[in-house]
Design a protein around this motif. Sequence first.
Motif: not given
Length: 455
Positions: A35, A58, A77, A265, A268
């Motif tokens: 990530q 992110r 995340n 984000d 999301d």
Amino acid sequence: MSIPKLVIAGTHSGAGKTTVTMGLLKLLSKRMNVQSFKIGPDYIDPSFHTYITGEKCRNLDSFLLEENTIKYLFNKNSKGKDVSIVEGVMGLFDGAKPDNDLGSTAHVAKILKAPVILVVDAKAMARSSAAIVKGYSEFDSDLQVQGVIFNRVSSEAHYELLKAAVEAYTDIKPFGYVKNDAAITLPSRHLGLIPSVEQEGLNERLDLLASSMERTIDVDGLLELAATPDSTQELHYLEPSITPLGRKIKVAVAFDEAFNFYYWDNLDLLRAYGASIHFFSPLRDQMLPEDVDLLYIGGGFPEVYMKELENNRSMRLSILENLERGLYCIAECGGYMYLTNEIEDLDGNKASMVGFINGKSKMTERLQRFGYANLELADSSLYGIAGRKIKVHEFHRSIVELEEEKDLLFNMNKIRNGRESKWQSGMQKYHTLCGYPHIHWYSNFEFIENLLNVI
């Protein structure tokens, strides 16, 4: 949750942290589930991270977001991943203010309790590198500067000089170097690197970078550092309370080469409230998706694709008709430009846009309103009642010259070197809210909650 993690920081912008991060992500993605994160309000570097790992990069920003939110988004995340790699912004200690670390890589690294790998541009340098590494590692005793990687190194012998100097004067471990090689340098333009969606031969260039770094970087050593007990300290935070709307909302999001500046984000968060996301291309699709409740047009490079956008008259008419009928819409920066009558580039070339906003967008030689700012609603709008505030960021090389009477919606201010600047920005027309500020809705949930509740 214990998460192996590293922060890749630079001594300054251009030191090579993005190159090192991308090469490391490419190498690690072959071996494990990675990530990535990007510190600061950046959309271009994250597009490369996403391209490499297949996971949405992110943003973590300690000016826009509270510490608790940063910890929450990092853990949310990173869940299920083997390691998290965080790319810094500007120089390690550069941020929103010159006298503290707000908005800096150092600040986020301390919030995450993460070890820092310092990237140093070592071209034409030897013993002086030790002074740089020593200064950066000792500047803030609360920061864990654990290692250094040198960029633009001419040869193995050059690296050995750098390594010997750092080991003689510091306790910081050298983890290797990146060669000074034009073949692994990515092209740039006015807002930074040319986005990944536009680059031909990107795979080959990234493979070359990874292959080179595999021979000169101690990747296993970096993974060991990322997984030490100090590096994997648990982060304590409160999970935000998000109550789904209890009804379906269909959101159309413009996404292609011209429009791709989004905080993932944010998308999301829309889903968490119960919205479904439907991507479309203003460049290639003929019309908006059917039965849309909200249109979201983010930033990007409409000026680069202004002729292609002009040529897609069907899409422009589809958007215009829907907005004039009262479709709810948020348009940020490049999206704002797209809704005007036309875009004019630096050479005086013009192209027709949607024409919903009576005015034109003009490219400028210099950046406009660059940096962090505070936004206050001057009047009640889709985002809420007058006086509501949120932290934002602006980064653009254009202006919009309005040709219709409109009350400017946002009272903006920023303080730099003790001096406060104030200006007005943004506008609402029918159910369309647009302006240059980029907004991370996790900075103030009231903004997105108010918008969704009025749709």
